[in-house]
Design an enzyme around this catalytic site. Structure first.
Site, mmCIF file in Angstrom:
data_model
loop_
_atom_site.group_PDB
_atom_site.id
_atom_site.type_symbol
_atom_site.label_atom_id
_atom_site.label_comp_id
_atom_site.label_asym_id
_atom_site.label_seq_id
_atom_site.Cartn_x
_atom_site.Cartn_y
_atom_site.Cartn_z
ATOM 1 N N GLY A 1 -2.404 -7.008 -10.144
ATOM 2 C CA GLY A 1 -2.167 -5.747 -10.835
ATOM 3 C C GLY A 1 -2.661 -5.741 -12.265
ATOM 4 N N GLY A 2 -3.720 -4.977 -12.520
ATOM 5 C CA GLY A 2 -4.183 -4.771 -13.884
ATOM 6 C C GLY A 2 -4.900 -5.931 -14.535
ATOM 7 N N CYS B 1 0.837 -1.206 0.000
ATOM 8 C CA CYS B 1 0.000 0.000 0.000
ATOM 9 C C CYS B 1 0.868 1.251 0.000
ATOM 10 C CB CYS B 1 -0.911 -0.010 1.224
ATOM 11 S SG CYS B 1 -2.015 1.424 1.307
#
Length: 351
Positions: free
Chosen positions: A226-227, A114
């Site tokens: 991610g993505g 984070c």
């Protein structure tokens, strides 16, 4: 070079065996602040029986000193479910992990990804990419404290770090300390100059870096985050990697998870449709309403369920407008469901 010397001083013994009870998750719904609360997870479980579901990140201080039932309470239907912790003090991480395990969670995960300012000021999250020895010490302390799997979720690096060095160093450190899995968000985090929101999109994705890590560590669980937007896009990565973690796509288009059991876990039978999921979720909604939970607190997680289908806009509108009204109950969900069912075809066509 300095980091490698410090890691050698830790003198951890490599443990190639996973924790007792560790089941490799081929699909996980990512931990997302203000999104993956207990009501979100209970809803997602109606779409998949096998995917691993994550809590929002909770800090060690909150777990140790706060309202534990409020922070950690969950329904039995959520299993398998993992709790993500934010912190960097090994003793506190071990104590929080014990509490998490006592609550019945199936896994405890360390947040090393984070990028928010609040998280950095607390010395946890992505800034820990610069302190792999400390993360390893947390893993070791937690492994000594609990029998459930201890895992880590990280970035490929932060700021000016070389991802080749940073990710290898982190992976080697946490696995040597006994970590059962490493989930990698395949982007750097830029702690200087980008907001948390920008850090989810602007740093380029580097899936090849994660694939190289797995090729170097073939006996370790390496998961990709991610993505990832669709199973068609993501599933080929399982030819090399061990697991896929979906974040915003799983939340905003949860119908993706209705295909997970068949496609990734080999389950027999048809996919779970959005209609199936809503109907199966009704008893949970009813029980929570009886306990005083507001309907909108639960249905806000369901808004994207019919994304791309006729009637989806009516579904969202009805839940958004009517679920917040005083005394709103299951009739609101039934009305919204009718807007995307064959009985609601006229309404859907009018959109």
């Amino acid at each position: 070079m300095t980091e490698k010397v410090e890691l050698k001083k830790l003198n951890y013994s490599v443990n190639l065996n996973a924790a007792k009870g560790f089941v490799k998750p081929r699909f996980a719904a990512a931990p997302m602040m203000e999104w993956t609360d207990r009501h979100c997870r209970a809803f997602h479980r109606q779409l998949t029986r096998h995917a691993l579901l994550y809590t929002e990140m909770v800090t060690t201080g909150a777990v140790i000193h706060g309202d534990r039932e409020y922070l950690l309470g969950f329904s039995d239907i959520e299993h398998p479910v993992a709790c993500q912790l934010g912190g960097s003090d090994p003793q506190d991480m071990a104590e929080a992990a014990r509490i998490v395990a006592e609550f019945g969670y199936d896994e405890v995960n360390i947040n090393v990804g984070c990028p928010s300012d609040r998280v950095q000021s607390g010395r946890f999250g992505a800034c820990l990419m610069e302190e792999p020895a400390l993360v390893a010490a947390c893993v070791e302390a937690m492994k000594a404290a609990v029998d459930i799997p201890v895992t880590v979720k990280c970035r490929i690096g932060v700021d000016e770090q070389d991802p080749e060095v940073a990710l290898d160093t982190m992976a080697d450190a946490v696995f040597a300390a006994g970590a059962d899995a490493l989930w990698v968000h395949a982007r750097k985090a830029w702690l200087k100059g980008l907001s948390p929101k920008e850090n989810r999109d602007i740093p380029p994705l580097d899936y090849e870096r994660v694939l190289r890590l797995k090729q170097r560590l073939p006996d370790r669980f390496i998961g990709l985050n991610g993505g990832l937007q669709t199973l068609d896009q993501a599933e080929p990565f399982l030819e090399t990697l061990d697991g896929l973690m979906f974040g915003r796509a799983a939340y905003h288009t949860p119908q993706i998870m209705g295909e997970v059991d068949r496609r990734l876990y080999g389950a027999s039978g048809p996919d779970i449709t959005p209609w199936d999921a809503v109907k199966a979720h009704m008893p949970y909604l009813e029980a929570q309403l009886t306990n005083g939970v507001k309907l909108a607190h639960m249905t806000r997680h369901m808004l994207g369920l019919f994304h791309g289908r006729p009637g989806a806009r009516s579904w969202r509108r009805i839940l958004t407008v009517e679920a917040i009204k005083p005394g709103a109950g299951l009739e609101v969900v039934e009305k919204a469901l009718a807007a995307v069912s064959p009985a609601g075809a006229d309404l859907a066509a009018a959109e």
